[in-house]
Motif scaffolding. Structure first.
Motif, PDB file in Angstrom:
ATOM      1  N   TYR B  25       0.829  -1.205   0.000  1.00 17.52           N
ATOM      2  CA  TYR B  25       0.000   0.000   0.000  1.00 17.52           C
ATOM      3  C   TYR B  25       0.867   1.260   0.000  1.00 17.52           C
ATOM      4  O   TYR B  25       0.673   2.181  -0.805  1.00 17.52           O
ATOM      5  N   GLY B  26       1.847   1.296   0.908  1.00 14.79           N
ATOM      6  CA  GLY B  26       2.679   2.489   1.058  1.00 14.79           C
ATOM      7  C   GLY B  26       3.447   2.825  -0.209  1.00 14.79           C
ATOM      8  O   GLY B  26       3.545   3.981  -0.615  1.00 14.79           O
ATOM      9  N   LYS B  27       3.985   1.786  -0.853  1.00 19.07           N
ATOM     10  CA  LYS B  27       4.782   2.034  -2.052  1.00 19.07           C
ATOM     11  C   LYS B  27       3.897   2.528  -3.192  1.00 19.07           C
ATOM     12  O   LYS B  27       4.275   3.430  -3.943  1.00 19.07           O
ATOM     13  N   ILE B  32       1.946   7.148  -6.546  1.00 12.81           N
ATOM     14  CA  ILE B  32       0.882   8.058  -6.984  1.00 12.81           C
ATOM     15  C   ILE B  32       1.233   9.494  -6.613  1.00 12.81           C
ATOM     16  O   ILE B  32       1.024  10.426  -7.386  1.00 12.81           O
ATOM     17  N   PHE B  33       1.827   9.668  -5.430  1.00 14.02           N
ATOM     18  CA  PHE B  33       2.281  11.009  -5.042  1.00 14.02           C
ATOM     19  C   PHE B  33       3.324  11.524  -6.035  1.00 14.02           C
ATOM     20  O   PHE B  33       3.266  12.679  -6.472  1.00 14.02           O
ATOM     21  N   LEU B  35       3.719  10.677  -9.086  1.00 14.60           N
ATOM     22  CA  LEU B  35       3.070  10.971 -10.368  1.00 14.60           C
ATOM     23  C   LEU B  35       2.475  12.380 -10.335  1.00 14.60           C
ATOM     24  O   LEU B  35       2.640  13.163 -11.277  1.00 14.60           O
ATOM     25  N   SER B  36       1.795  12.707  -9.213  1.00  9.63           N
ATOM     26  CA  SER B  36       1.191  14.044  -9.127  1.00  9.63           C
ATOM     27  C   SER B  36       2.273  15.116  -9.072  1.00  9.63           C
ATOM     28  O   SER B  36       2.145  16.192  -9.646  1.00  9.63           O
ATOM     29  N   ASP B  37       3.384  14.797  -8.398  1.00 13.89           N
ATOM     30  CA  ASP B  37       4.493  15.738  -8.333  1.00 13.89           C
ATOM     31  C   ASP B  37       5.120  15.937  -9.710  1.00 13.89           C
ATOM     32  O   ASP B  37       5.542  17.046 -10.058  1.00 13.89           O
ATOM     33  N   ALA B  38       5.139  14.859 -10.496  1.00 14.33           N
ATOM     34  CA  ALA B  38       5.666  14.971 -11.862  1.00 14.33           C
ATOM     35  C   ALA B  38       4.808  15.934 -12.674  1.00 14.33           C
ATOM     36  O   ALA B  38       5.331  16.715 -13.479  1.00 14.33           O
ATOM     37  N   PHE B  39       3.485  15.917 -12.441  1.00 12.71           N
ATOM     38  CA  PHE B  39       2.611  16.859 -13.149  1.00 12.71           C
ATOM     39  C   PHE B  39       2.933  18.295 -12.733  1.00 12.71           C
ATOM     40  O   PHE B  39       2.964  19.203 -13.557  1.00 12.71           O
ATOM     41  N   THR B  40       3.173  18.497 -11.433  1.00  8.99           N
ATOM     42  CA  THR B  40       3.500  19.844 -10.956  1.00  8.99           C
ATOM     43  C   THR B  40       4.765  20.350 -11.632  1.00  8.99           C
ATOM     44  O   THR B  40       4.797  21.458 -12.169  1.00  8.99           O
ATOM     45  N   VAL B 232      11.647   5.787   0.592  1.00 11.91           N
ATOM     46  CA  VAL B 232      12.505   6.975   0.569  1.00 11.91           C
ATOM     47  C   VAL B 232      13.315   6.995  -0.716  1.00 11.91           C
ATOM     48  O   VAL B 232      13.514   8.049  -1.327  1.00 11.91           O
ATOM     49  N   GLY B 233      13.776   5.803  -1.126  1.00 12.24           N
ATOM     50  CA  GLY B 233      14.563   5.699  -2.353  1.00 12.24           C
ATOM     51  C   GLY B 233      13.778   6.191  -3.548  1.00 12.24           C
ATOM     52  O   GLY B 233      14.290   6.953  -4.375  1.00 12.24           O
ATOM     53  N   LEU B 234      12.509   5.808  -3.635  1.00 13.98           N
ATOM     54  CA  LEU B 234      11.662   6.267  -4.747  1.00 13.98           C
ATOM     55  C   LEU B 234      11.630   7.788  -4.787  1.00 13.98           C
ATOM     56  O   LEU B 234      11.809   8.412  -5.836  1.00 13.98           O
ATOM     57  N   TYR B 235      11.410   8.383  -3.608  1.00 14.75           N
ATOM     58  CA  TYR B 235      11.335   9.846  -3.535  1.00 14.75           C
ATOM     59  C   TYR B 235      12.656  10.475  -3.972  1.00 14.75           C
ATOM     60  O   TYR B 235      12.690  11.419  -4.762  1.00 14.75           O
ATOM     61  N   TRP B 236      13.748   9.927  -3.474  1.00 18.99           N
ATOM     62  CA  TRP B 236      15.055  10.504  -3.757  1.00 18.99           C
ATOM     63  C   TRP B 236      15.383  10.416  -5.249  1.00 18.99           C
ATOM     64  O   TRP B 236      15.922  11.362  -5.834  1.00 18.99           O
ATOM     65  N   HIS B 237      15.060   9.295  -5.873  1.00 17.51           N
ATOM     66  CA  HIS B 237      15.338   9.156  -7.308  1.00 17.51           C
ATOM     67  C   HIS B 237      14.457  10.088  -8.120  1.00 17.51           C
ATOM     68  O   HIS B 237      14.873  10.575  -9.166  1.00 17.51           O
ATOM     69  N   PHE B 238      13.258  10.339  -7.612  1.00 20.83           N
ATOM     70  CA  PHE B 238      12.388  11.282  -8.312  1.00 20.83           C
ATOM     71  C   PHE B 238      13.015  12.679  -8.313  1.00 20.83           C
ATOM     72  O   PHE B 238      12.972  13.392  -9.319  1.00 20.83           O
ATOM     73  N   VAL B 239      13.603  13.063  -7.170  1.00 14.26           N
ATOM     74  CA  VAL B 239      14.280  14.358  -7.085  1.00 14.26           C
ATOM     75  C   VAL B 239      15.407  14.424  -8.116  1.00 14.26           C
ATOM     76  O   VAL B 239      15.589  15.426  -8.812  1.00 14.26           O
ATOM     77  N   ASP B 240      16.139  13.318  -8.257  1.00 20.63           N
ATOM     78  CA  ASP B 240      17.204  13.246  -9.260  1.00 20.63           C
ATOM     79  C   ASP B 240      16.619  13.371 -10.665  1.00 20.63           C
ATOM     80  O   ASP B 240      17.148  14.088 -11.514  1.00 20.63           O
TER      81      ASP B 240
END
Lengths: 116, 253
Positions: B25-27, B32-33, B35-40, B232-240
């Motif tokens: 669930y968390g992942k 999804i978060f 994805l929405s951030d990618a739209f922003t 956390v890794g997902l978030y960090w790679h998204f920042v990259d």
């Protein structure tokens, strides 16, 4: 694709607490992707100084950015090892909405030009 | 391997009673978060593209050449070095990304010591990136850029001087004689987009530190899985990932 081949005796499925068993793929591919990303950035850097500013150069840079994005999302974010449904659920909305924005920019961007 | 016999279950994926995506669930919510951030971020970058394009060919305030604005490097004051510093920042972020994914991999092996080691390196490199960004912002502000002001317009003589600049040339802009007000959105969009990205890096570091402390006290060892590191890794790679495009659209193009 629609059926599962897994051991149904393993565990009871509780949606809130279900955690799939994590499998390590080793570090070889991760380092490979690191060198690919580094290499593309170095090529970016060389092209920046070797070519004059032009639309061709811009397109090369954007394509290289997309290649980098592919490797980051696929390997670092582990997306290419996920189920096909999962991949589609992430990639299709992203392509649709970002594609829509980019299309709007390219198609209607002229309207924003300031007349002199 | 386990001694259980493998039984083929023919229940359809979407009939309930199982996880169709085979993720927790968390992942899934993290995805999804993101994805929405990618739209922003894509909206911000497309907006940047539209505004920049609207200034093309402007006779009074043309869009400044990024090579003439972001050409500083610490320790080389007044030397024309475009792209070098941001390339260094990119390198730092790529290194932090690979150490993050190594921490995730160590978590898969339930190796708490390696998780701690790689997460610490990630935190250090992430902080280095933030420091670099702070330095760049202070340079930019020092040369007269504000959220509602931009002094990167060049007078005719200054533009001629800028056209002949080569790598490693010494350059000194006379604020009074060379600078005129340039397009305001150039500065405001720079502050908004890199600021928004920098804020993501900052919150990423905060989350990394929290997870690092948890790992230090053996929370994930007791829990039996290292899913939190993956999230956390997902978030960090998204920042990259976002930085790849900020780098492309702000500095390369």
């Amino acid at each position: 694709m629609f059926e599962h081949t897994e051991n149904i005796n393993n565990e009871e499925y509780i949606p809130e607490t279900y955690i799939p068993t994590a499998v390590s793929h080793g570090t070889k591919e991760l380092w490979q992707v690191f060198w690919i990303l580094l290499g593309i950035t170095v090529v970016d850097f060389i092209i920046y100084f070797a070519m004059g500013a032009s639309m061709t150069r811009n397109i090369i840079f954007i394509l290289m950015g997309l290649v980098k994005a592919f490797f980051i999302v696929g390997t670092f974010m582990h997306l290419k090892f996920e189920r096909q449904f999962m991949i589609l659920m992430i990639v299709l909305p992203a392509l649709a909405f970002i594609g829509m924005l980019v299309f709007g920019l390219l198609h209607e961007g002229n309207a924003l030009s300031i007349d002199y | 391997m386990s001694t259980h016999t493998t039984v083929t279950n023919t229940t359809p994926t979407w009939a309930g009673g199982r996880s169709p995506f085979n993720v927790s669930y968390g992942k899934l919510m993290m995805w999804i978060f993101l994805l929405s951030d990618a739209f922003t971020f894509s909206s911000l970058l497309v907006g940047y593209g539209a505004i920049r394009f609207s200034y093309s060919g402007h006779p009074v305030t043309p869009w400044p050449d990024p090579a003439l604005v972001f050409n500083h490097f610490p320790g080389f004051h007044g030397v024309h070095l475009p792209l070098l510093f941001v390339s260094l920042m990119t390198l730092i972020l790529i290194i932090s990304s690979v150490t993050m994914v190594l921490a995730v991999e160590a978590g898969h092996r339930k190796d708490n010591k390696s998780v701690l080691k790689y997460m610490l390196i990630t935190i250090i490199f992430g902080s280095m990136f933030l420091g670099c960004q702070a330095w760049e912002w202070s340079q930019f502000i020092g040369e007269g850029a504000r959220l509602n002001e931009n002094l990167f317009g060049f007078t005719t003589e200054a533009a001629a001087k800028a056209g002949n600049l080569k790598l490693f040339d010494h350059v000194h802009w006379d604020m009074a004689a060379d600078r005129t007000p340039g397009p305001v959105p150039f500065a405001s969009l720079f502050f908004i987009v890199t600021g928004f990205h920098g804020f993501h890096v900052f919150s990423g570091i905060v989350i990394l530190v929290v997870v690092y402390i948890n790992a230090l006290f053996g929370t994930y060892e007791r829990r039996g899985h290292y899913e939190m590191i993956e999230k956390v890794g997902l978030y960090w790679h998204f920042v990259d990932l976002v930085w790849v495009f900020v780098f492309t659209f702000y500095y390369l193009i």
